[in-house]
Design an enzyme around this catalytic site. Structure first.
Site, PDB file in Angstrom:
ATOM      1  N   HIS A  70      34.527  35.280  37.144  1.00  0.00           N
ATOM      2  CA  HIS A  70      34.999  36.566  37.670  1.00  0.00           C
ATOM      3  C   HIS A  70      36.234  37.033  36.901  1.00  0.00           C
ATOM      4  O   HIS A  70      37.304  37.236  37.461  1.00  0.00           O
ATOM      5  CB  HIS A  70      35.258  36.437  39.175  1.00  0.00           C
ATOM      6  CG  HIS A  70      34.006  36.092  39.924  1.00  0.00           C
ATOM      7  ND1 HIS A  70      33.352  36.970  40.754  1.00  0.00           N
ATOM      8  CD2 HIS A  70      33.265  34.960  39.921  1.00  0.00           C
ATOM      9  CE1 HIS A  70      32.252  36.400  41.230  1.00  0.00           C
ATOM     10  NE2 HIS A  70      32.181  35.174  40.743  1.00  0.00           N
ATOM     11  N   HIS A  74      33.421  42.506  35.545  1.00  0.00           N
ATOM     12  CA  HIS A  74      32.430  41.473  35.871  1.00  0.00           C
ATOM     13  C   HIS A  74      31.548  41.869  37.037  1.00  0.00           C
ATOM     14  O   HIS A  74      31.821  42.827  37.759  1.00  0.00           O
ATOM     15  CB  HIS A  74      33.112  40.122  36.121  1.00  0.00           C
ATOM     16  CG  HIS A  74      33.859  40.030  37.416  1.00  0.00           C
ATOM     17  ND1 HIS A  74      35.193  40.333  37.545  1.00  0.00           N
ATOM     18  CD2 HIS A  74      33.451  39.639  38.650  1.00  0.00           C
ATOM     19  CE1 HIS A  74      35.572  40.138  38.790  1.00  0.00           C
ATOM     20  NE2 HIS A  74      34.534  39.728  39.502  1.00  0.00           N
ATOM     21  N   ASP A  76      29.500  40.637  40.511  1.00  0.00           N
ATOM     22  CA  ASP A  76      29.513  39.689  41.635  1.00  0.00           C
ATOM     23  C   ASP A  76      28.084  39.554  42.167  1.00  0.00           C
ATOM     24  O   ASP A  76      27.482  40.547  42.596  1.00  0.00           O
ATOM     25  CB  ASP A  76      30.355  40.212  42.804  1.00  0.00           C
ATOM     26  CG  ASP A  76      31.851  40.227  42.550  1.00  0.00           C
ATOM     27  OD1 ASP A  76      32.326  39.613  41.584  1.00  0.00           O
ATOM     28  OD2 ASP A  76      32.556  40.864  43.362  1.00  0.00           O
ATOM     29  N   HIS A  80      27.968  34.443  45.392  1.00  0.00           N
ATOM     30  CA  HIS A  80      29.437  34.316  45.286  1.00  0.00           C
ATOM     31  C   HIS A  80      30.061  34.101  46.664  1.00  0.00           C
ATOM     32  O   HIS A  80      31.076  33.417  46.784  1.00  0.00           O
ATOM     33  CB  HIS A  80      30.006  35.577  44.635  1.00  0.00           C
ATOM     34  CG  HIS A  80      31.487  35.614  44.491  1.00  0.00           C
ATOM     35  ND1 HIS A  80      32.246  34.544  44.076  1.00  0.00           N
ATOM     36  CD2 HIS A  80      32.377  36.623  44.703  1.00  0.00           C
ATOM     37  CE1 HIS A  80      33.522  34.887  44.030  1.00  0.00           C
ATOM     38  NE2 HIS A  80      33.621  36.139  44.420  1.00  0.00           N
TER      39      HIS A  80
END
Ligand code: 23J
Ligand code: MN
Length: 261
Positions: A70, A74, A76, A80
């Site tokens: 991260h 970026h 997710d 996560h």
């Protein structure tokens, strides 16, 4: 009859369609989220030369990089967060690739954020945007334009204080609403994370991560150039690295946008 992709190539060539780079440069100085103890920190990017036209490789240059998943601009993935832990196809290697291309709905709150760095988008704000632009379609990214990417340097970007960081995001009820009542791919933001700076103090903590990933949705962070996109009509291409069981990954985020006329 020409194929739509032939027309797209023509439009890219003649400038009717522009490619907009929504990605921050990725280097050792790229700001990374600063979680308070006892939470483990995510390391910034570090880099080591393997060879640079030298004894280790007389005709080639390459590096080893080390970084948290991260870091910088970026993606997710649902895995996560604990709420997305048991969902199918929840990691960077298993998300169906069709999700990596989608339209953009851009909500501009930069004026509000200029006055209040802790600004939180509400579901009322979303409904007001929809009254003007139409309902956010299924498979669209909701991109929150805050102007935050104009903040240069780690201090200004992370905006830390005694009581933690201060940066904009989504209200708890808005995160819940977007996760449950809209078929979006996810949310994209200009800040270091999809949750507001103060979201660790919210109930639940980090509501955007909690609700979005629990609904199998994604996040995009540290985006730039959202001010170059129209409110609707741009196409976002955001494909994370195919890291096996990756919780996310740095990536190049591109948008195809109509040229300003
Ligand atoms: C871990 C804990 C809290 C947050 C984050 C990560 C992120 O923002 C992230 O990059 O996913 S808020
Ligand atoms: Mn993240």
């Amino acid at each position: 009859m020409t194929h739509i992709l032939t027309d797209l190539i023509k439009a890219l060539t003649n400038g009717e369609v522009r490619v907009v780079d929504l990605t921050q440069p990725l280097g050792p100085d790229t700001p990374v989220i600063d979680l308070p103890p006892p939470f483990a920190p995510s390391p910034p990017l570090s880099k080591e030369t393997i060879s640079e036209y030298d004894d280790g490789g007389p005709a080639w240059y390459w590096n080893t990089i080390r970084l948290g998943e991260h870091t910088g601009t970026h993606f997710d993935a649902p895995v996560h967060w604990i709420t997305g832990r048991d969902l199918p196809d929840n990691s960077t290697d298993t998300i169906p690739v069709a999700a990596f291309v989608g339209q953009a709905c851009v909500i501009d709150v930069s004026a509000q954020v200029a006055k209040n760095p802790d600004f939180l988008l509400s579901s009322e704000d979303v409904l007001a945007w929809e009254a003007e632009h139409g309902r956010i379609p299924d498979g669209a990214w909701l991109l929150l334009r805050t102007g935050w990417s104009k903040r240069q340097g780690r201090e200004a970007f992370l905006n830390p204080a005694e009581d933690g960081p201060h940066s904009p995001g989504f209200a708890v009820e808005c995160a819940r609403f977007l996760a449950r009542d809209r078929g979006i791919l996810g949310v994209g933001v200009e800040t270091v994370g999809t949750d507001a700076g103060q979201a660790g103090t919210f109930d639940p903590p980090f509501p955007t991560h909690t609700f979005m990933h629990g609904a199998g949705k994604f996040g995009l962070t540290s985006l730039i150039n959202l001010d170059q996109l129209p409110s609707t009509g741009a196409v976002v291409i955001a494909a994370p690295l195919k890291i096996v069981r990756g919780s996310g990954s740095p990536l190049r985020v591109l948008a195809l946008a109509p040229a300003a006329r």
